[in-house]
Design an enzyme around this catalytic site. Structure first.
Site, PDB file in Angstrom:
ATOM      1  N   GLU A  35      -3.165   8.326 -10.620  1.00 31.72           N
ATOM      2  CA  GLU A  35      -3.715   7.776  -9.374  1.00 31.72           C
ATOM      3  C   GLU A  35      -2.795   6.719  -8.787  1.00 31.72           C
ATOM      4  O   GLU A  35      -3.236   5.702  -8.260  1.00 31.72           O
ATOM      5  CB  GLU A  35      -5.111   7.192  -9.644  1.00 31.72           C
ATOM      6  N   CYS A  36      -1.495   6.963  -8.858  1.00 29.09           N
ATOM      7  CA  CYS A  36      -0.475   6.015  -8.429  1.00 29.09           C
ATOM      8  C   CYS A  36       0.235   6.551  -7.185  1.00 29.09           C
ATOM      9  O   CYS A  36       0.303   7.759  -6.981  1.00 29.09           O
ATOM     10  CB  CYS A  36       0.529   5.839  -9.586  1.00 29.09           C
ATOM     11  N   GLY A  37       0.781   5.668  -6.400  1.00 27.82           N
ATOM     12  CA  GLY A  37       1.569   6.094  -5.246  1.00 27.82           C
ATOM     13  C   GLY A  37       2.783   6.928  -5.645  1.00 27.82           C
ATOM     14  O   GLY A  37       3.300   7.714  -4.850  1.00 27.82           O
ATOM     15  N   PHE A  38       3.233   6.770  -6.894  1.00 23.50           N
ATOM     16  CA  PHE A  38       4.389   7.532  -7.387  1.00 23.50           C
ATOM     17  C   PHE A  38       3.978   8.839  -8.074  1.00 23.50           C
ATOM     18  O   PHE A  38       4.842   9.592  -8.527  1.00 23.50           O
ATOM     19  CB  PHE A  38       5.221   6.686  -8.349  1.00 23.50           C
ATOM     20  N   THR A  39       2.683   9.122  -8.170  1.00 22.90           N
ATOM     21  CA  THR A  39       2.213  10.332  -8.853  1.00 22.90           C
ATOM     22  C   THR A  39       2.888  11.603  -8.324  1.00 22.90           C
ATOM     23  O   THR A  39       3.185  12.499  -9.117  1.00 22.90           O
ATOM     24  CB  THR A  39       0.673  10.436  -8.771  1.00 22.90           C
TER      25      THR A  39
END
Length: 161
Positions: A35-39
């Site tokens: 659930e990360c912007g980098f996912t």
């Protein structure tokens, strides 16, 4: 130092996997989160894996929930999310801690061998990447913003050695 690396064991479900299983392979070790912007980097990781896996390259993904709770799921939920969303085929290990008093021995070793900017040992965020050569030496640490595609040449250079 490299021999120390190969003595480390990591968990995948109930199984303990010795890193010696990956001797003679170039490794990219990544702390991940769903659930990360980098996912979306999972896509680039899988493309890199598809391109180089048969040449002696492995990606070892280690989910971590230490950065704003961005990996809340169970090991099985994480694995299913990655397979369904990004068609991942590289190994995704059990969730672990990369900073603090409960830092996993693997990450203690990686951080010591490749400190961050200004000598910092702590990881700043999800998707920090460590490149390890065929002999178990930590060659380089990459910031979370570094996309997997940007690392391909470094990986190819190590495979060729």
């Amino acid at each position: 130092m490299a021999e120390d690396f190969y003595q480390i064991k990591v968990k995948r479900g109930s199984e303990e996997v010795p890193l010696s299983n990956f001797k003679d392979k170039v490794l990219l070790i990544v702390n991940t989160a769903s659930e990360c912007g980098f996912t979306p980097q999972y896509k680039g990781l899988q493309e890199t894996y598809d391109k180089l896996h048969t040449k002696g390259f492995e990606i070892l993904a280690f989910p971590c929930n230490q950065f704003n709770g961005q990996e809340p799921g169970s090991d099985e939920e994480i694995k299913l999310f990655c397979e369904r969303t990004f068609s991942t085929t590289f190994p995704i290990f059990s969730k672990l801690e990369v900073n603090g008093p409960n830092t996993d021995p693997l990450y203690q070793h990686l951080k010591k061998q490749a400190p961050g900017i200004f000598g910092s040992l702590d990881l700043k965020w999800n998707f920090t990447k460590f490149l390890v050569d065929k002999k178990g030496n930590v060659v380089k640490r990459y910031a979370p913003i570094t996309k997997p595609e940007a690392i391909v040449k470094d990986i190819e250079d190590l495979i060729a050695k």
